[in-house]
Design a protein around this motif. Structure first.
Motif, short mmCIF file in Angstrom:
data_model
loop_
_atom_site.label_atom_id
_atom_site.label_comp_id
_atom_site.label_asym_id
_atom_site.label_seq_id
_atom_site.Cartn_x
_atom_site.Cartn_y
_atom_site.Cartn_z
N ASN A 71 0.84 -1.21 0.00
CA ASN A 71 0.00 0.00 0.00
C ASN A 71 0.87 1.26 0.00
O ASN A 71 0.53 2.26 -0.64
CB ASN A 71 -0.95 0.00 1.20
N ARG A 128 2.00 1.64 -3.51
CA ARG A 128 0.93 2.17 -4.37
C ARG A 128 0.74 3.66 -4.12
O ARG A 128 0.58 4.44 -5.08
CB ARG A 128 -0.37 1.42 -4.11
N LYS A 172 3.18 5.70 -5.98
CA LYS A 172 2.89 5.76 -7.41
C LYS A 172 1.74 6.72 -7.71
O LYS A 172 1.79 7.49 -8.68
CB LYS A 172 2.55 4.36 -7.95
N ILE A 201 -2.75 4.08 -13.08
CA ILE A 201 -2.26 4.13 -11.71
C ILE A 201 -3.42 4.26 -10.73
O ILE A 201 -3.42 3.64 -9.65
CB ILE A 201 -1.26 5.29 -11.54
N SER A 211 -4.87 0.93 -10.01
CA SER A 211 -4.03 -0.07 -9.34
C SER A 211 -4.63 -0.48 -8.01
O SER A 211 -5.35 0.29 -7.37
CB SER A 211 -2.62 0.48 -9.13
N GLN A 212 -4.32 -1.69 -7.59
CA GLN A 212 -4.93 -2.20 -6.35
C GLN A 212 -4.01 -3.19 -5.66
O GLN A 212 -3.15 -3.80 -6.28
CB GLN A 212 -6.28 -2.86 -6.67
N VAL A 213 -4.20 -3.31 -4.35
CA VAL A 213 -3.50 -4.29 -3.53
C VAL A 213 -4.53 -5.31 -3.08
O VAL A 213 -5.53 -4.96 -2.44
CB VAL A 213 -2.80 -3.64 -2.33
N PHE A 217 0.21 -6.71 -5.72
CA PHE A 217 0.03 -5.36 -6.25
C PHE A 217 -0.19 -5.50 -7.75
O PHE A 217 0.64 -6.07 -8.47
CB PHE A 217 1.27 -4.49 -5.99
N GLN A 266 -1.10 -3.47 -11.28
CA GLN A 266 -1.18 -2.20 -12.02
C GLN A 266 -0.98 -2.53 -13.50
O GLN A 266 0.09 -2.35 -14.06
CB GLN A 266 -0.11 -1.23 -11.53
#
Length: 228
Positions: A158, A161, A164, A178, A181-183, A192, A194
């Motif tokens: 996290n 992320r 970024k 971006i 994007s997700q965890v 992660f 993206q």
């Protein structure tokens, strides 16, 4: 007396003429025989040469045997070196799910996340890839957390992320990717995602939706390998 001398001279000449004639005849015969021998020898050599040439294998490409080369399947993906069999299976599943929309091609070492707080005690397995070209931001990271370290690994990813997202203005074309994007966590695996490939012609909202779809495909591929 003179008549006797004339007779003897005439007889001598008569005897010498046949000898000269025979000598010339014998020479002529010898020469003809020698010529015929040379001619015959040349004919034999030509005949022998032709026979030898016919008996030798041809040197053109049609007569040469063609070696069978094993066909190479270019679509087959070789496992990335330096990662475990489990991570190689996860990678292959993601590549198969995304196809041409899978852009990451350069490995990420675990040390890459040390600045975000990742330590060797937090994980037992690691795999990550991103594109070699920095203007592309497609990235995937999968970390198998050590026992009791899932939340700590989540914090690391996290944090990565957030960095970024805060840096999106460096490449405005990638804002949607971006933002999408997700965890995600699948059992002991923290991921992660993206992804999205080419989004240059998409509006930001459409880009986010497209990238979320690609991330979802990758997540389902990971789940299919991990068994969740």
């Amino acid at each position: 007396m003179k008549k006797l001398a004339v007779i003897l001279l005439t007889a001598t000449l008569a005897l010498s003429l046949p000898g000269c004639g025979n000598g010339n005849g014998e020479n002529d015969g010898s020469q003809e025989s020698s010529t015929e021998s040379v001619s015959q020898t040349g004919t034999d050599q030509e005949s022998q040469t032709g026979t030898d040439q016919e008996s030798q294998p041809g040197t053109d490409q049609e007569s040469q045997p063609v070696s069978d080369q094993p066909s190479v399947d270019d679509s087959a993906q070789e496992p990335q070196e330096g990662i475990s069999e489990q991570m190689a299976a996860i990678r292959q599943a993601v590549v198969d799910a995304l196809g041409d929309n899978y852009w990451p091609d350069s490995p990420i070492p675990a040390e890459y996340l040390e600045g975000n707080g990742l330590t060797s005690e937090m994980y037992t397995d690691f795999w990550g890839e991103m594109p070699m070209i920095s203007t592309n931001v497609d990235t995937i990271i999968v970390i198998k957390a050590a026992e009791g370290q899932v939340e700590e690994v989540q914090k690391v990813l996290n944090s990565y992320r957030d960095a970024k997202v805060n840096d999106t203005m460096q490449y405005p074309m990638n804002i949607g990717k971006i933002q999408a994007s997700q965890v995600e966590t699948v059992g002991d695996y923290v991921c992660f995602l993206q992804l999205g490939a080419d989004t240059i012609d998409l509006e930001e909202e459409d880009s986010i939706l497209h990238c979320q779809e690609q991330n979802g495909l990758a997540l389902e591929a990971i789940k299919s390998v991990v068994g969740q």
